[in-house]
Scaffold this motif. Structure first.
Motif, short mmCIF file in Angstrom:
data_model
loop_
_atom_site.label_atom_id
_atom_site.label_comp_id
_atom_site.label_asym_id
_atom_site.label_seq_id
_atom_site.Cartn_x
_atom_site.Cartn_y
_atom_site.Cartn_z
N SER A 89 0.80 -1.28 0.03
CA SER A 89 -0.07 -0.03 0.10
C SER A 89 0.88 1.32 0.11
O SER A 89 1.74 1.54 0.91
N LYS A 90 0.65 2.23 -0.88
CA LYS A 90 1.17 3.54 -0.93
C LYS A 90 2.53 3.31 -1.63
O LYS A 90 3.30 4.42 -1.75
N GLN A 91 2.75 2.38 -2.16
CA GLN A 91 4.27 2.14 -2.70
C GLN A 91 3.88 2.08 -4.31
O GLN A 91 3.19 0.83 -4.94
N TRP A 92 4.03 2.85 -5.29
CA TRP A 92 3.78 3.14 -6.55
C TRP A 92 4.67 2.67 -7.50
O TRP A 92 4.45 2.67 -8.83
N CYS A 93 6.14 2.70 -7.03
CA CYS A 93 7.12 2.24 -7.95
C CYS A 93 6.98 0.90 -8.40
O CYS A 93 7.49 0.06 -7.50
N THR A 94 6.73 0.48 -9.65
CA THR A 94 6.48 -1.02 -9.72
C THR A 94 7.83 -1.74 -10.38
O THR A 94 7.69 -3.01 -10.41
N LEU A 95 8.68 -0.77 -10.82
CA LEU A 95 9.70 -1.35 -11.72
C LEU A 95 10.72 -2.38 -10.95
O LEU A 95 11.00 -3.33 -11.60
N LEU A 137 7.94 -8.89 -1.84
CA LEU A 137 7.82 -7.00 -1.94
C LEU A 137 8.81 -6.47 -2.34
O LEU A 137 9.93 -6.78 -1.90
N SER A 138 8.32 -5.31 -3.07
CA SER A 138 9.45 -4.19 -3.25
C SER A 138 8.93 -2.91 -2.65
O SER A 138 7.82 -2.40 -2.75
N ILE A 139 9.99 -2.42 -2.17
CA ILE A 139 9.59 -1.09 -1.21
C ILE A 139 10.72 -0.07 -1.71
O ILE A 139 11.89 -0.13 -1.61
N THR A 140 10.15 1.01 -2.43
CA THR A 140 10.98 2.02 -3.02
C THR A 140 10.86 3.52 -2.50
O THR A 140 11.82 4.21 -2.47
N PHE A 141 9.67 3.46 -1.80
CA PHE A 141 9.36 5.00 -1.36
C PHE A 141 9.55 4.71 0.12
O PHE A 141 8.71 4.17 0.79
N GLY A 142 10.37 5.82 0.74
CA GLY A 142 10.73 5.38 2.37
C GLY A 142 10.03 6.78 3.19
O GLY A 142 10.33 6.85 4.48
N ALA A 143 9.29 7.41 2.55
CA ALA A 143 8.69 8.57 3.20
C ALA A 143 7.58 8.38 4.42
O ALA A 143 7.10 9.20 4.92
N GLY A 169 14.48 -3.80 -2.33
CA GLY A 169 14.13 -2.34 -2.74
C GLY A 169 14.86 -1.50 -1.94
O GLY A 169 15.20 -1.63 -0.79
N ARG A 170 15.21 -0.20 -2.78
CA ARG A 170 15.98 0.88 -2.15
C ARG A 170 15.70 1.54 -0.79
O ARG A 170 16.28 1.91 0.03
N ALA A 171 14.34 1.33 -0.65
CA ALA A 171 13.75 2.00 0.72
C ALA A 171 13.53 1.10 1.81
O ALA A 171 12.88 1.31 2.85
#
Ligand code: B12
Length: 203
Positions: A89-95, A137-143, A169-171
């Motif tokens: 949820s709230k993670q929009w980067c899918t690549l 899971l992939s987690i890209t957005f860390g905020a 993922g990066r976050a």
């Protein structure tokens, strides 16, 4: 070549360059050393102000379609072990998730890729429905670490205890302690993902 095509908004050229790279390189090399650095560079150039949002959107669209083509057909004949791959949820980067799905397909898994922004109960339902023993899971957005941590805990409670949860993922580092608490595994790279998927408990 790829970044020039992105600057020039030349979608055909970007697609040709990616397809050419796909025939020359191993999957791992293509995904980790071409696709990921290209997007990172685009992110940097966008932050500096030397590329526009529209350049990023053009590249994301072309790369999404390119990766989807690589993913297509990796379901096999029903003998491959299923793996559910999505972003919470709230993670929009899918690549990143799509890269993980292509890679899992390449090493013999049947990837079920569900795209972005999936609430915990949908992810656990997917695992149940396709009888997956592994969810990645992939987690890209860390905020939004508080929201994300809560989602991961909810997912942990909803999943069958025998299902393994791998998170990349990066976050990912923003929720490191939650990942430890729920017994999930932080997979830092595609090589580590491969080891986790080939380990004795995996399939
Ligand atoms: C493209 C992009 C987008 C696109 C995504 C399009 C799509 N269909 O995916 C869109 C437009 C949706 C987007 C939106 C936003 N974005 Co954005 N985006 C990016 C960008 C430029 C590239 C990300 C990417 O696709 N990389 C390519 C993939 C292949 O690489 P990767 O994700 O790193 O994955 C590699 C590894 O991490 C690993 N991996 C990843 N996941 C997994 C999972 C597993 C299981 C495994 C094994 C491995 C693995 O494998 C890959 C190969 O090595 C980054 C910049 C950057 N430095 O990453 C910013 C970036 C992530 N975005 C950012 C921001 C701020 C946003 C927005 C908030 C912008 C806005 N104001 O609206 C929104 C909303 C984000 C949200 N809530 O999720 C920030 C995040 C900062 C932060 N606090 O975390 C970044 C870092 C840019 C920046 N420098 O500020 N974004």
């Amino acid at each position: 070549v790829c970044i020039e095509a992105v600057e020039a908004l030349d979608m055909d050229r970007l697609e040709r360059a990616l397809n050419h790279a796909a025939t020359e390189l191993s999957r791992l090399h293509l995904l980790e050393n071409v696709v990921a650095p290209l997007m990172t560079r685009i992110g940097e150039r966008w932050s500096e102000g030397s590329l526009r949002i529209l350049n990023e959107h053009m590249a994301s669209t072309v790369i999404h379609s390119f990766l989807w083509d690589l993913l297509r057909g990796s379901g096999g004949n029903g003998t491959r072990p299923p793996i559910v791959i999505a972003t919470p949820s709230k993670q929009w980067c899918t690549l990143g998730a799509l890269v993980a799905a292509v890679f899992a397909g390449d090493i013999g898994w049947h990837p079920y890729f569900f795209g972005p922004n999936l609430p915990a109960e949908e992810i656990s339902a997917a695992a149940r429905m396709v009888r997956a023993r592994v969810v990645a899971l992939s987690i890209t957005f860390g905020a939004e670490p508080v929201h994300l941590g809560r989602e991961l805990k909810r997912l942990h409670l909803a999943l069958d205890p025998s299902v393994r949860l791998l998170i990349g993922g990066r976050a990912t580092k923003t929720v490191r302690s939650t990942i430890e608490d729920i017994g999930a595994l932080h997979v830092d790279s595609l090589s580590m993902f491969k080891s986790a998927l080939e380990g004795p408990a995996a399939k």
